[in-house]
Write a protein that holds these residues in place. Sequence first.
Motif, PDB file in Angstrom:
ATOM      1  N   TYR A  78      -5.461  -0.943  13.768  1.00 61.62           N
ATOM      2  CA  TYR A  78      -5.187   0.150  12.826  1.00 61.62           C
ATOM      3  C   TYR A  78      -6.328   1.162  12.765  1.00 61.62           C
ATOM      4  N   GLY A  79      -7.546   0.713  13.065  1.00 64.12           N
ATOM      5  CA  GLY A  79      -8.701   1.599  13.000  1.00 64.12           C
ATOM      6  C   GLY A  79      -9.462   1.517  11.695  1.00 64.12           C
ATOM      7  N   TYR A  80      -9.322   0.413  10.993  1.00 60.12           N
ATOM      8  CA  TYR A  80     -10.058   0.209   9.746  1.00 60.12           C
ATOM      9  C   TYR A  80     -11.504  -0.180  10.069  1.00 60.12           C
ATOM     10  N   PRO A  81     -12.500   0.310   9.339  1.00 62.38           N
ATOM     11  CA  PRO A  81     -12.436   1.046   8.078  1.00 62.38           C
ATOM     12  C   PRO A  81     -12.410   2.563   8.244  1.00 62.38           C
ATOM     13  N   GLY A  82     -12.281   3.047   9.462  1.00 64.77           N
ATOM     14  CA  GLY A  82     -12.217   4.487   9.653  1.00 64.77           C
ATOM     15  C   GLY A  82     -11.009   5.107   8.979  1.00 64.77           C
ATOM     16  N   LYS A  83      -9.910   4.373   8.948  1.00 65.42           N
ATOM     17  CA  LYS A  83      -8.698   4.841   8.282  1.00 65.42           C
ATOM     18  C   LYS A  83      -8.483   4.041   7.009  1.00 65.42           C
ATOM     19  N   ASP A  84      -8.070   4.721   5.960  1.00 64.05           N
ATOM     20  CA  ASP A  84      -7.839   4.086   4.660  1.00 64.05           C
ATOM     21  C   ASP A  84      -6.584   3.217   4.727  1.00 64.05           C
ATOM     22  N   LEU A  85      -6.662   2.014   4.144  1.00 67.12           N
ATOM     23  CA  LEU A  85      -5.516   1.109   4.158  1.00 67.12           C
ATOM     24  C   LEU A  85      -4.342   1.647   3.350  1.00 67.12           C
ATOM     25  N   SER A  86      -4.615   2.563   2.412  1.00 67.05           N
ATOM     26  CA  SER A  86      -3.524   3.129   1.622  1.00 67.05           C
ATOM     27  C   SER A  86      -2.552   3.926   2.490  1.00 67.05           C
ATOM     28  N   GLU A  87      -3.021   4.344   3.675  1.00 68.10           N
ATOM     29  CA  GLU A  87      -2.168   5.099   4.594  1.00 68.10           C
ATOM     30  C   GLU A  87      -1.317   4.185   5.474  1.00 68.10           C
ATOM     31  N   ALA A  88      -1.583   2.878   5.398  1.00 63.82           N
ATOM     32  CA  ALA A  88      -0.844   1.941   6.250  1.00 63.82           C
ATOM     33  C   ALA A  88       0.582   1.730   5.764  1.00 63.82           C
ATOM     34  N   GLU A  89       0.845   2.090   4.503  1.00 62.99           N
ATOM     35  CA  GLU A  89       2.157   1.943   3.892  1.00 62.99           C
ATOM     36  C   GLU A  89       2.658   0.500   4.022  1.00 62.99           C
ATOM     37  N   GLY A  90       3.816   0.280   4.603  1.00 64.26           N
ATOM     38  CA  GLY A  90       4.388  -1.060   4.646  1.00 64.26           C
ATOM     39  C   GLY A  90       3.821  -1.948   5.726  1.00 64.26           C
ATOM     40  N   ALA A  91       3.009  -1.416   6.628  1.00 64.53           N
ATOM     41  CA  ALA A  91       2.490  -2.219   7.737  1.00 64.53           C
ATOM     42  C   ALA A  91       1.562  -3.319   7.256  1.00 64.53           C
TER      43      ALA A  91
END
Length: 350
Positions: free
Chosen positions: A79-92
């Motif tokens: 997913y690219g965490y922590p570069g991308k916020d988990l709140s953007e992952a939605e249902g994944a």
Amino acid sequence: MSTFTSTSNSTDAKNGNVDGTMSATTMEATSRRPRLSGMTWLVWRQHRAGFWAILAATALSVAWMVYQRGQLVDFLAGYGYPGKDLSEAEGAFQQYDDAFRSVAFGLQVIPILLGVFLGAPLLAGDLENGTAKLVAAQSMSRTRWLATKLALTGLVVLVSTVALSAVFGWWWNPVKSEVTVMDWTSSDAFNNTGPVLFALTILSVFGGVAIGVVLRRTLMAMVVTFGFTAVVQLVWGHFLLSLGNVITVTTNKGVSSENAFPSLPKGVYQIDESYLTGAGDLLGWSTCSGAESDQARELCLKKADVVGWSVDYLPMSQMNGMQWFGASILFALTAGVVAFLFFWGRKRLV
């Protein structure tokens, strides 16, 4: 005499054996294995079904959490965490969040289950069916019998709960700072990591033992122990936040301008927020909320002499210290229960 017999006897003679038999020293070395004996063996044999069931369930749960941790790490890397916020992952991310919560719930009921099904019958069953009188008639003292029962039970509880809490904390660690996954002050996270799970469980189990000793009836002891463990959980949850040192941060940049609200560290638990007046007084954040427009609200706040915000919070850095402080209180209560058991046991444990 055959060659084989001759050779064997000759070899035995050299080794100091007689008639080809194995020496006593060799037999001792061969049969010397670590094993339980005496009162320890008796107590383990009596409760081995329950002990083995607990340890087996622990092993399976640990293996499943290790697998889930691997799945989580793979997902976060892809997913690219922590570069991308988990709140953007939605249902994944939902399946991993559900896994956290289901396991957390299971761990939270361990103190209740072990208190009821392990602690309450531990001595109540012996007192009810007369086994305690049989033990008291032997050469072993009642104190030693009681100490062995508590020690073996405590060891099983220690091994199982420490393993579970350690692996659960290891599983949660990659997303520990994400309050949307599990708030660190919630019972899901706070009670299932560090020393708290063991502390709550050992108090529940030994509390159940004490209840069983007093009531001397297994079923009644199990029912009362269920109530006792439930109350322990409720009281613990009520006072949990008081274990930390609340930090207060204030601002004087107004309440509506950009960057007026104080900047808080990531992962904090916000306890309260209030308006701060020029005189240092605190007003509830709902002050002037009934104003008809933003301009009217600004005039209301100005009239109340509001100059900024005051925020109370607990930082995540206090989590470990709060857990050990709380666990030390639970350990002290457990020590009191054990002292009661030995005091009662010397006079009435028959």
